[in-house]
Design a protein around this motif. Structure first.
Motif, mmCIF file in Angstrom:
data_model
loop_
_atom_site.group_PDB
_atom_site.id
_atom_site.type_symbol
_atom_site.label_atom_id
_atom_site.label_comp_id
_atom_site.label_asym_id
_atom_site.label_seq_id
_atom_site.Cartn_x
_atom_site.Cartn_y
_atom_site.Cartn_z
ATOM 1 N N THR A 180 0.995 -1.116 0.159
ATOM 2 C CA THR A 180 0.162 -0.260 0.293
ATOM 3 C C THR A 180 0.850 0.746 -0.364
ATOM 4 N N LEU A 181 1.678 1.775 0.693
ATOM 5 C CA LEU A 181 2.739 2.346 0.658
ATOM 6 C C LEU A 181 3.459 2.758 -0.553
ATOM 7 N N LYS A 182 3.577 1.123 -1.268
ATOM 8 C CA LYS A 182 4.728 1.893 -2.601
ATOM 9 C C LYS A 182 3.902 1.975 -2.785
ATOM 10 N N GLN A 183 2.584 2.332 -3.133
ATOM 11 C CA GLN A 183 1.678 3.359 -4.228
ATOM 12 C C GLN A 183 1.727 4.839 -4.001
ATOM 13 N N HIS A 184 2.277 5.021 -3.049
ATOM 14 C CA HIS A 184 2.035 6.483 -3.312
ATOM 15 C C HIS A 184 2.874 7.393 -3.977
ATOM 16 N N PRO A 185 3.496 6.949 -4.941
ATOM 17 C CA PRO A 185 4.491 7.793 -6.456
ATOM 18 C C PRO A 185 3.656 8.128 -7.693
ATOM 19 N N ALA A 186 2.654 6.660 -7.321
ATOM 20 C CA ALA A 186 1.368 6.808 -8.612
ATOM 21 C C ALA A 186 0.722 7.529 -8.144
ATOM 22 N N ASN A 187 -0.138 7.530 -6.863
ATOM 23 C CA ASN A 187 -0.774 8.072 -6.238
ATOM 24 C C ASN A 187 -0.622 9.717 -6.246
ATOM 25 N N GLY A 188 0.837 9.832 -6.245
ATOM 26 C CA GLY A 188 0.660 11.378 -6.674
ATOM 27 C C GLY A 188 0.991 11.814 -8.447
ATOM 28 N N VAL A 189 1.350 11.355 -8.982
ATOM 29 C CA VAL A 189 1.242 11.294 -10.593
ATOM 30 C C VAL A 189 0.034 11.702 -10.495
ATOM 31 N N GLU A 190 -1.317 10.758 -10.459
ATOM 32 C CA GLU A 190 -2.373 10.936 -10.930
ATOM 33 C C GLU A 190 -3.535 12.111 -10.511
ATOM 34 N N ILE A 191 -2.813 12.997 -8.983
ATOM 35 C CA ILE A 191 -2.761 14.145 -9.065
ATOM 36 C C ILE A 191 -2.686 15.144 -9.545
ATOM 37 N N ILE A 192 -1.705 15.316 -10.018
ATOM 38 C CA ILE A 192 -0.717 16.396 -11.148
ATOM 39 C C ILE A 192 -1.039 16.052 -12.976
ATOM 40 N N LYS A 193 -1.222 15.111 -12.614
ATOM 41 C CA LYS A 193 -0.870 14.530 -14.305
ATOM 42 C C LYS A 193 -1.214 15.195 -15.345
ATOM 43 N N ASN A 194 -2.698 15.971 -14.964
ATOM 44 C CA ASN A 194 -3.148 16.554 -16.036
ATOM 45 C C ASN A 194 -2.613 18.214 -16.336
ATOM 46 N N VAL A 195 -2.183 18.749 -15.255
ATOM 47 C CA VAL A 195 -1.605 19.723 -15.320
ATOM 48 C C VAL A 195 -0.420 20.003 -16.695
ATOM 49 N N ASP A 196 -0.455 20.518 -17.945
ATOM 50 C CA ASP A 196 0.878 20.834 -18.241
ATOM 51 C C ASP A 196 1.925 21.187 -17.817
ATOM 52 N N SER A 197 1.778 22.667 -17.129
ATOM 53 C CA SER A 197 2.981 23.101 -16.587
ATOM 54 C C SER A 197 3.890 22.368 -15.468
ATOM 55 N N LEU A 198 3.373 21.190 -15.229
ATOM 56 C CA LEU A 198 4.355 19.438 -14.335
ATOM 57 C C LEU A 198 4.315 18.797 -14.379
ATOM 58 N N LYS A 199 4.366 18.607 -16.041
ATOM 59 C CA LYS A 199 4.193 17.251 -16.682
ATOM 60 C C LYS A 199 6.090 16.529 -16.351
ATOM 61 N N LYS A 200 6.924 17.914 -16.289
ATOM 62 C CA LYS A 200 8.357 17.482 -16.381
ATOM 63 C C LYS A 200 8.531 17.028 -14.723
ATOM 64 N N VAL A 201 7.479 17.344 -13.923
ATOM 65 C CA VAL A 201 7.825 17.548 -12.180
ATOM 66 C C VAL A 201 7.275 15.212 -12.137
ATOM 67 N N ILE A 202 6.388 14.796 -13.292
ATOM 68 C CA ILE A 202 5.846 13.962 -12.993
ATOM 69 C C ILE A 202 6.957 12.132 -12.462
ATOM 70 N N PRO A 203 8.366 12.818 -13.221
ATOM 71 C CA PRO A 203 9.039 11.919 -12.845
ATOM 72 C C PRO A 203 9.690 11.574 -11.802
ATOM 73 N N LEU A 204 9.799 13.031 -11.459
ATOM 74 C CA LEU A 204 10.375 13.148 -10.074
ATOM 75 C C LEU A 204 9.416 12.467 -9.027
ATOM 76 N N ILE A 205 8.405 12.996 -9.094
ATOM 77 C CA ILE A 205 7.224 12.108 -8.195
ATOM 78 C C ILE A 205 6.903 10.886 -8.869
ATOM 79 N N LEU A 206 7.315 10.271 -9.196
ATOM 80 C CA LEU A 206 7.089 8.491 -10.423
ATOM 81 C C LEU A 206 8.148 7.906 -9.254
#
Length: 564
Positions: A453-479
Motif C-alpha cells: 500500500t505504501l509503495k503506491q504513493h508515487p503513482a498516487n501522486g502522479v494521478e493528482i497532477i498529471k493533467n497540469v501541463d506545467s507540472l509534466k516535468k515534475v511527474i518523473p521525480l514523483i514517480l
C-alpha cells in the motif's frame, strides 16, 4: 475576554437607554399636564383638541426616534468610540429638561428632579468625573432659574429649597461615581489576571488569539498590513535539563522583558506556549517586521544569561518566524501557520536566525496555467491533510526542498532544472494522501500488504497532477524517487541512467533526510553516520556521482545545518 467586555458595555447602553427613554415619556406627561389641564374642564375646544393632538404626536415621534437610536448598533458604536456623541446627547437632555422646568413654573416648578435622570445615567456610563460635571451643570441651571424668576421677593424660598436638591444631585453623582470607579478597577484587575501570563507578565495564549482576531478586523477595514512574530528559545529543553525548571523560568522572564523593551507601544507581546512567544505588529509590513525581529534576536544573543556557556551553541539564542497579512496569509489560521512554518525554517538552519514565510506554492502559481490555478489551493489543502496525519512528512518535505536547493548549485543545474527539482521535492510525497494514518505512523515493521500500500504513493501522486501541463516535468521525480541505482527499487525497477537524472538527485536527498530524522520505526542517525551510509550505498541504492556531490554539500554546510 474582549467579547465579555463588549457584552457588558452593551448591557450598560441598554440600561441607560431605557432610563433615558423613560425620562422622555415622563417629560411627555409633564407637557400634557401643563398645557391641557386648566383645572376647570376636561372638554377641549376644536382648537385645543388639535393642539393637543399635534403636541402628543410630536412627543410620540420624539420618543420613537430616541428609542430606535438608543437600541441601534450605530449609536452604541458612536458612544463607544466618540465621547463627543455622548456629550451631545447629554446636552440635548439637559436642554429638554431645562425647557420643561421653565414652562412648568420655572423657579416654582416641581420637576427640577428631572436632572437626576441624566446625572444617574451619565455617572453609570462614564464614571464619577462625568457625573460630578453634570451634577454641577444641573445645579447651576436650577439656581440660575431661581434667581432669574425670583422677581421682587425679599426672601428667595425656592433658592433655599433648591440648595437641598443640589445636595441630592452631588450626593447622587459622587457615591454612584465612586462605586463605578471601584467596580471598573476591580474588573480591570480581573481582566489583567485573566489575560496575563503569571510567570512572564506578558499576555497569555488566549489573549493573543482574541487580539489577533480584533487586529485582523482592523487591518481588513483599513487596508493596512498586519504582521506577527513567533519566537522560540533555542535548546530550551537542554537548559532546563541542566539547571532545572526554576532556572528555565528565569530565562523566560528575561526573554519576555527583552521582547517588551524592543517592540512599540501598539504591539502586543504574548507567551504563546512553553518557550514560545508571539508578537502582533499592527500596521507593519514584512520588511518592518523583519527589522524588529532582528533587533530582538540580537538583543537575546547579546544578553548574558547564567549557565549559557553550557548550551550547544555557547549562549542563549532564539529563532524567529514572521508572516504578514494579507501578502502571505488571508486569515488568522493561515497567518499563525505560515509564521510557524517560517519559525520551523529558522530552527532548521542552525537556529538563532529570523525567517520570513515563503511558500513554493506561491512561486508555482506564477508558472501554472490559469485554468489549473485552483489546483494549487487543492494541493495546499492535501499537504495540510498529510501533515495532520504525519508531522514527519511536513518537516521532511521542507528539509528535502532546502537540501535540493543546496545540491542544485553544487551540480550546476540550469534554472529550469532547479525549479523542476524544487517542485518535485515539494510534491514528491503528495500521494500519501491516500495512505492510512495507521500505516504512516506505525512503529512496528509494516506487513507485506501495508508495504505494498505504501509503495503506491508515487503513482498516487502522479494521478493528482498529471493533467497540469506545467507540472509534466515534475511527474518523473514523483514517480521514480524510490528507484534504486542497482535496479531494485520501485515502482518501475529502473536501473542506472534509466532513472531520470533529477529523480536520482531527489532519491539521495530524500534518503539522507529520512536517515537523519526521527521516524516511528527507526532510530535517527547523526550526520556523520548518514554520510557513511551514503558512501556505503553508492553504486547500489544511489548514483555514486550524485551521492559524492551531496556528501560534499553536507560537509561544506554542516556548521549551518541543524535538525530539530
Amino acid at each position: 475576554m474582549m467579547h465579555i467586555e463588549d457584552k457588558r458595555q452593551q448591557k450598560i447602553y441598554e440600561i441607560v437607554s431605557i432610563v433615558r427613554l423613560a425620562s422622555l415619556l415622563f417629560s411627555g406627561i409633564i407637557i400634557f399636564a401643563h398645557f391641557f389641564n386648566d383645572g376647570t374642564t376636561i372638554i377641549y375646544s376644536n382648537e385645543k383638541y388639535f393642539s393637543s393632538l399635534s403636541v402628543g404626536l410630536s412627543i410620540c415621534i420624539m420618543v420613537l426616534i430616541f428609542g430606535l437610536w438608543s437600541f441601534s448598533s450605530k449609536r452604541n458604536l458612536l458612544m463607544k468610540h466618540f465621547k463627543s456623541a455622548q456629550t451631545i446627547e447629554n446636552l440635548v437632555f439637559i436642554l429638554i429638561f431645562s425647557i420643561l422646568i421653565v414652562i412648568s413654573g420655572a423657579n416654582t416648578s416641581q420637576y427640577k428632579f428631572l436632572f437626576l435622570f441624566i446625572i444617574i445615567t451619565s455617572t453609570i456610563q462614564a464614571g464619577i468625573k462625568q457625573g460630578i460635571i453634570l451634577a454641577s451643570v444641573s445645579s447651576l441651571i436650577v439656581l440660575s432659574i431661581d434667581l432669574a424668576y425670583a422677581g421682587s421677593e425679599s426672601v428667595n424660598k425656592n433658592f433655599e429649597n433648591d440648595l437641598i436638591l443640589i445636595g441630592v444631585f452631588m450626593l447622587t453623582a459622587w457615591p454612584l461615581g465612586y462605586y463605578v470607579k471601584v467596580e471598573n478597577e476591580y474588573r480591570e484587575k480581573l481582566s489583567h489576571l485573566a489575560n496575563i501570563d503569571g510567570l512572564t507578565q506578558v499576555y497569555n495564549h488566549r489573549y493573543f488569539h482574541d487580539s489577533l482576531k480584533n487586529e485582523l478586523k482592523k487591518a481588513r477595514s483599513s487596508g493596512y498590513p498586519l504582521s506577527i512574530i513567533l519566537m522560540d528559545i533555542d535548546y530550551f529543553k537542554h537548559y532546563n535539563d541542566l539547571y532545572g525548571h526554576q532556572a528555565g523560568d528565569e530565562i523566560l522572564k528575561n526573554i519576555a522583558m527583552i521582547l517588551k523593551r524592543n517592540v512599540r507601544k501598539e504591539d502586543i507581546v504574548a507567551r504563546y506556549g512553553g518557550e514560545e512567544f508571539a508578537v502582533i505588529l499592527p500596521n507593519t509590513t514584512e520588511k518592518e517586521a523583519v527589522s524588529i525581529a532582528e533587533v530582538i534576536r540580537r538583543d537575546v544573543e547579546q544578553t548574558k544569561f547564567p549557565g549559557e556557556e553550557n548550551q550547544p551553541n555557547g549562549r542563549i539564542t532564539a529563532s524567529i518566524g514572521i508572516s504578514t497579512f494579507p501578502h502571505k496569509a488571508q486569515n488568522e489560521v493561515e497567518l499563525i501557520k505560515s509564521a510557524d512554518d517560517a519559525l520551523y525554517r529558522a530552527k532548521f538552519f542552525n537556529k538563532n536566525r529570523v525567517e520570513s514565510y515563503y511558500s513554493i506554492l506561491e512561486e508555482l502559481k506564477k508558472d501554472i496555467e490559469a485554468e489549473h490555478i485552483d489546483l494549487i489551493t487543492s494541493i495546499k489543502t492535501l499537504i495540510s491533510v498529510i501533515n495532520a496525519k504525519d508531522r514527519y512528512t511536513y518537516g521532511h518535505t521542507e528539509r528535502v526542498v532546502m537540501y535540493c536547493r543546496l545540491i542544485s548549485d553544487k551540480l550546476g543545474l540550469n534554472d529550469v532544472d532547479k525549479k523542476t527539482l524544487k517542485y518535485g521535492a515539494y510534491l514528491h510525497d503528495i500521494g500519501k494522501i491516500n495512505i492510512a494514518k495507521e500505516i504512516l505512523i506505525k512503529r512496528m515493521p509494516l506487513t507485506k500488504d501495508e508495504w505494498e500500500t505504501l509503495k503506491q504513493h508515487p503513482a498516487n501522486g502522479v494521478e493528482i497532477i498529471k493533467n497540469v501541463d506545467s507540472l509534466k516535468k515534475v511527474i518523473p521525480l514523483i514517480l521514480h524517487h524510490h528507484e534504486r541505482y542497482d535496479g531494485r527499487g520501485y515502482p518501475g525497477g529502473l536501473k542506472g541512467d534509466e532513472i531520470p537524472y533529477l529523480a536520482r538527485i531527489l532519491t539521495v536527498v530524500d534518503s539522507f533526510d529520512a536517515m537523519t530524522s526521527n521516524r516511528p520505526y527507526n532510530t535517527r542517525k547523526t550526520y556523520d553516520e548518514a554520510v557513511e551510509e551514503l558512501k556505503r550505498c553508492s553504486g547500489g541504492q544511489f548514483d555514486p556521482v550524485i551521492a559524492q556531490a551531496f556528501i560534499e554539500v553536507i560537509q561544506e554546510n554542516k556548521d549551518k545545518l541543524d535538525i530539530i
